[in-house]
Design a protein around this motif. Structure first.
Motif, PDB file in Angstrom:
ATOM      1  N   HIS A 110      -6.504   3.490  -2.702  1.00  0.00           N
ATOM      2  CA  HIS A 110      -5.614   4.590  -3.076  1.00  0.00           C
ATOM      3  C   HIS A 110      -4.215   4.434  -2.469  1.00  0.00           C
ATOM      4  O   HIS A 110      -3.204   4.668  -3.140  1.00  0.00           O
ATOM      5  CB  HIS A 110      -6.250   5.907  -2.621  1.00  0.00           C
ATOM      6  N   CYS A 111      -4.159   4.053  -1.210  1.00  0.00           N
ATOM      7  CA  CYS A 111      -2.876   3.935  -0.507  1.00  0.00           C
ATOM      8  C   CYS A 111      -2.030   2.808  -1.094  1.00  0.00           C
ATOM      9  O   CYS A 111      -0.823   2.969  -1.331  1.00  0.00           O
ATOM     10  CB  CYS A 111      -3.115   3.682   0.975  1.00  0.00           C
ATOM     11  N   VAL A 112      -2.656   1.663  -1.318  1.00  0.00           N
ATOM     12  CA  VAL A 112      -1.947   0.527  -1.895  1.00  0.00           C
ATOM     13  C   VAL A 112      -1.442   0.864  -3.299  1.00  0.00           C
ATOM     14  O   VAL A 112      -0.349   0.456  -3.706  1.00  0.00           O
ATOM     15  CB  VAL A 112      -2.846  -0.724  -1.911  1.00  0.00           C
ATOM     16  N   ALA A 113      -2.232   1.647  -4.040  1.00  0.00           N
ATOM     17  CA  ALA A 113      -1.815   2.051  -5.386  1.00  0.00           C
ATOM     18  C   ALA A 113      -0.548   2.880  -5.349  1.00  0.00           C
ATOM     19  O   ALA A 113       0.340   2.726  -6.208  1.00  0.00           O
ATOM     20  CB  ALA A 113      -2.945   2.823  -6.064  1.00  0.00           C
ATOM     21  N   HIS A 114      -0.434   3.763  -4.377  1.00  0.00           N
ATOM     22  CA  HIS A 114       0.800   4.541  -4.223  1.00  0.00           C
ATOM     23  C   HIS A 114       1.996   3.603  -4.009  1.00  0.00           C
ATOM     24  O   HIS A 114       3.074   3.796  -4.580  1.00  0.00           O
ATOM     25  CB  HIS A 114       0.685   5.490  -3.035  1.00  0.00           C
ATOM     26  N   ILE A 115       1.799   2.599  -3.170  1.00  0.00           N
ATOM     27  CA  ILE A 115       2.890   1.670  -2.868  1.00  0.00           C
ATOM     28  C   ILE A 115       3.311   0.893  -4.109  1.00  0.00           C
ATOM     29  O   ILE A 115       4.506   0.794  -4.429  1.00  0.00           O
ATOM     30  CB  ILE A 115       2.467   0.693  -1.751  1.00  0.00           C
ATOM     31  N   GLU A 116       2.342   0.338  -4.828  1.00  0.00           N
ATOM     32  CA  GLU A 116       2.678  -0.473  -5.992  1.00  0.00           C
ATOM     33  C   GLU A 116       3.304   0.366  -7.109  1.00  0.00           C
ATOM     34  O   GLU A 116       4.211  -0.106  -7.807  1.00  0.00           O
ATOM     35  CB  GLU A 116       1.444  -1.212  -6.505  1.00  0.00           C
ATOM     36  N   GLY A 123      11.900  -0.042  -8.359  1.00  0.00           N
ATOM     37  CA  GLY A 123      12.509  -1.364  -8.256  1.00  0.00           C
ATOM     38  C   GLY A 123      12.664  -1.850  -6.830  1.00  0.00           C
ATOM     39  O   GLY A 123      13.320  -2.879  -6.585  1.00  0.00           O
ATOM     40  N   ALA A 124      12.074  -1.142  -5.867  1.00  0.00           N
ATOM     41  CA  ALA A 124      12.131  -1.587  -4.476  1.00  0.00           C
ATOM     42  C   ALA A 124      11.394  -2.922  -4.328  1.00  0.00           C
ATOM     43  O   ALA A 124      10.288  -3.074  -4.839  1.00  0.00           O
ATOM     44  CB  ALA A 124      11.501  -0.540  -3.562  1.00  0.00           C
ATOM     45  N   VAL A 125      12.003  -3.874  -3.636  1.00  0.00           N
ATOM     46  CA  VAL A 125      11.438  -5.224  -3.538  1.00  0.00           C
ATOM     47  C   VAL A 125      10.533  -5.361  -2.322  1.00  0.00           C
ATOM     48  O   VAL A 125       9.328  -5.612  -2.440  1.00  0.00           O
ATOM     49  CB  VAL A 125      12.559  -6.284  -3.495  1.00  0.00           C
ATOM     50  N   ASP A 126      11.094  -5.195  -1.148  1.00  0.00           N
ATOM     51  CA  ASP A 126      10.313  -5.411   0.077  1.00  0.00           C
ATOM     52  C   ASP A 126      10.690  -4.366   1.126  1.00  0.00           C
ATOM     53  O   ASP A 126      11.230  -4.693   2.178  1.00  0.00           O
ATOM     54  CB  ASP A 126      10.568  -6.825   0.608  1.00  0.00           C
ATOM     55  N   PRO A 127      10.403  -3.108   0.853  1.00  0.00           N
ATOM     56  CA  PRO A 127      10.821  -2.035   1.770  1.00  0.00           C
ATOM     57  C   PRO A 127       9.799  -1.751   2.857  1.00  0.00           C
ATOM     58  O   PRO A 127       8.649  -2.182   2.781  1.00  0.00           O
ATOM     59  CB  PRO A 127      10.919  -0.834   0.828  1.00  0.00           C
ATOM     60  N   VAL A 128      10.237  -1.010   3.870  1.00  0.00           N
ATOM     61  CA  VAL A 128       9.302  -0.315   4.739  1.00  0.00           C
ATOM     62  C   VAL A 128       8.838   0.902   3.955  1.00  0.00           C
ATOM     63  O   VAL A 128       9.636   1.590   3.318  1.00  0.00           O
ATOM     64  CB  VAL A 128       9.970   0.111   6.059  1.00  0.00           C
ATOM     65  N   GLU A 339       7.405 -14.707  -4.560  1.00  0.00           N
ATOM     66  CA  GLU A 339       8.124 -13.453  -4.370  1.00  0.00           C
ATOM     67  C   GLU A 339       9.131 -13.603  -3.248  1.00  0.00           C
ATOM     68  O   GLU A 339       8.861 -14.197  -2.207  1.00  0.00           O
ATOM     69  CB  GLU A 339       7.149 -12.310  -4.075  1.00  0.00           C
ATOM     70  N   LEU A 340      10.328 -13.023  -3.451  1.00  0.00           N
ATOM     71  CA  LEU A 340      11.407 -13.124  -2.489  1.00  0.00           C
ATOM     72  C   LEU A 340      11.702 -11.745  -1.910  1.00  0.00           C
ATOM     73  O   LEU A 340      11.490 -10.717  -2.550  1.00  0.00           O
ATOM     74  CB  LEU A 340      12.676 -13.675  -3.155  1.00  0.00           C
ATOM     75  N   ASP A 341      12.223 -11.734  -0.664  1.00  0.00           N
ATOM     76  CA  ASP A 341      12.618 -10.459  -0.075  1.00  0.00           C
ATOM     77  C   ASP A 341      14.030 -10.091  -0.549  1.00  0.00           C
ATOM     78  O   ASP A 341      14.608 -10.747  -1.429  1.00  0.00           O
ATOM     79  CB  ASP A 341      12.555 -10.519   1.455  1.00  0.00           C
TER      80      ASP A 341
END
Length: 348
Positions: A110-116, A123-128, A339-341
């Motif tokens: 569930h948590c990872v799904a929120h992030i993705e 369009g966030a690439v590599d955020p905190v 994937e790039l940061d």
């Protein structure tokens, strides 16, 4: 590729249909709303989900214009974390449909799904990532194939803290207690000191909740403040705590951008405070509205489809559920290659 996803970890039951490029074809959901002053219990919540899941499936298929089940590649569901009885509903339904339709299953965190969902929508690439909801509070960043937790609550989640205080004030649960606290807080003008509990990279909300509950009874009885003042003070305090640990994680991970996900992430005041901090560090804030912050089926479908496209399938006998499923237990295979940061460097 198309996936059908089921989300039912708490008081919302949702069904989403999504393509691999992140196009949301349909995303209906229904929320179990209890009377003011009451929370939602597992058994009653599961009964609500059982009543609404079949109509939601039909609505999702119709809205997405899916006329043939053959066009669906996989079925995705929330494995956890969440409440046991509500989680069981989605797990059972996905098993039945898998057998009926002969489709593979993908279990989703569930948590990872929120992030993705947050990443594809903003369009966030590599955020905190600050993940804040009724059941979870975590500061997360991707590193070496997994989403690592750099800070979290050591007791209750921030959303649970807000919800429980809303019960003290007997605020309505429609559309959500946190939303009604946010609206009332806009009318507050007097700041009341509340314990500020940041412990390194972690936060604690149970003590300050007990304090403001006692303060509310005493001060409201003596007409020393208004409910709006209490909501304003609570929001300002807990959100300042979240901004502090997020900024500390940004410094540690050498990242400039922040993505807020989860139901509490809809709060405009939290977004304002985080945006100020990000701009002072030369970074950007990424956030969404309640269509994507709040639990929904599309986020499960999309994350499951990412995993499925990289060879992940959950055997029928393993399509179980668990109330405790850590974010950092998931092998994010879809993020490991090419994937790039934000600086154009390969992600490690």
């Amino acid at each position: 590729m198309i996936a059908l996803g089921f989300e039912g970890s708490a008081n919302k039951i949702g069904v989403g249909i999504v393509t691999l490029d992140g196009t949301i074809l349909s995303n209906p959901r229904h929320t179990y709303i209890t009377p003011p002053g009451q929370g939602f219990l597992p058994r009653e919540t599961a009964q609500h989900h059982l009543q609404h899941i079949i109509p939601l499936i039909k609505e999702a298929l119709k809205s997405a214009n899916v006329t043939s089940i053959d066009s669906i590649d996989c079925l995705c569901y929330t494995k956890g974390p969440g409440m046991g009885a509500p989680l069981q509903v989605s797990a059972i339904v996905v098993r039945i449909l898998s057998l009926l339709w002969k489709k593979p299953i993908v279990a989703v965190n569930h948590c990872v799904a929120h992030i993705e969902m947050g990443r594809i929508v903003t369009g966030a690439v590599d955020p905190v990532v600050l993940y804040v909801s009724g059941g979870n509070t975590q500061v997360i960043a991707y590193s070496e194939g997994k989403y690592r937790i750099f800070g979290e609550t050591i007791d209750i989640a921030v959303g649970n803290c807000l919800d429980r205080f809303a019960r003290v004030l007997t605020l309505s649960n429609d559309p959500s207690p946190g939303y009604n606290i946010e609206q009332l807080a806009k009318k507050g003008g007097q700041f009341i000191d509340i314990p500020y509990a940041v412990k390194g990279m972690d936060v604690s909300f149970s003590g300050l909740l007990s304090y403001i509950e006692a303060t509310a009874v005493e001060k409201l009885k003596n007409n020393e403040c208004t409910p709006a003042d209490l909501c304003y003070s609570l929001q300002e305090t807990v959100f300042a705590m979240l901004v502090e640990i997020t900024e500390r994680a940004m410094a540690h991970c050498d990242k400039k951008d922040v993505l807020i996900v989860g139901g509490v992430g809809c709060n405009v005041r939290l977004q304002e405070m985080m945006k100020i901090m990000c701009s002072e560090r030369g970074g950007r804030l990424f956030a969404t509205d309640d269509r994507y912050c709040v639990d929904n089926g599309a986020m499960i479908a999309y994350t499951g489809l990412l995993a499925y496209a990289h060879g992940t399938v959950t055997p029928l006998e393993d399509s179980t559920f668990t109330q405790r499923f850590r974010t950092d237990e998931v092998d994010a295979v879809w993020r490991k290659k090419n994937e790039l940061d934000t600086n154009g460097n390969p992600l490690m």
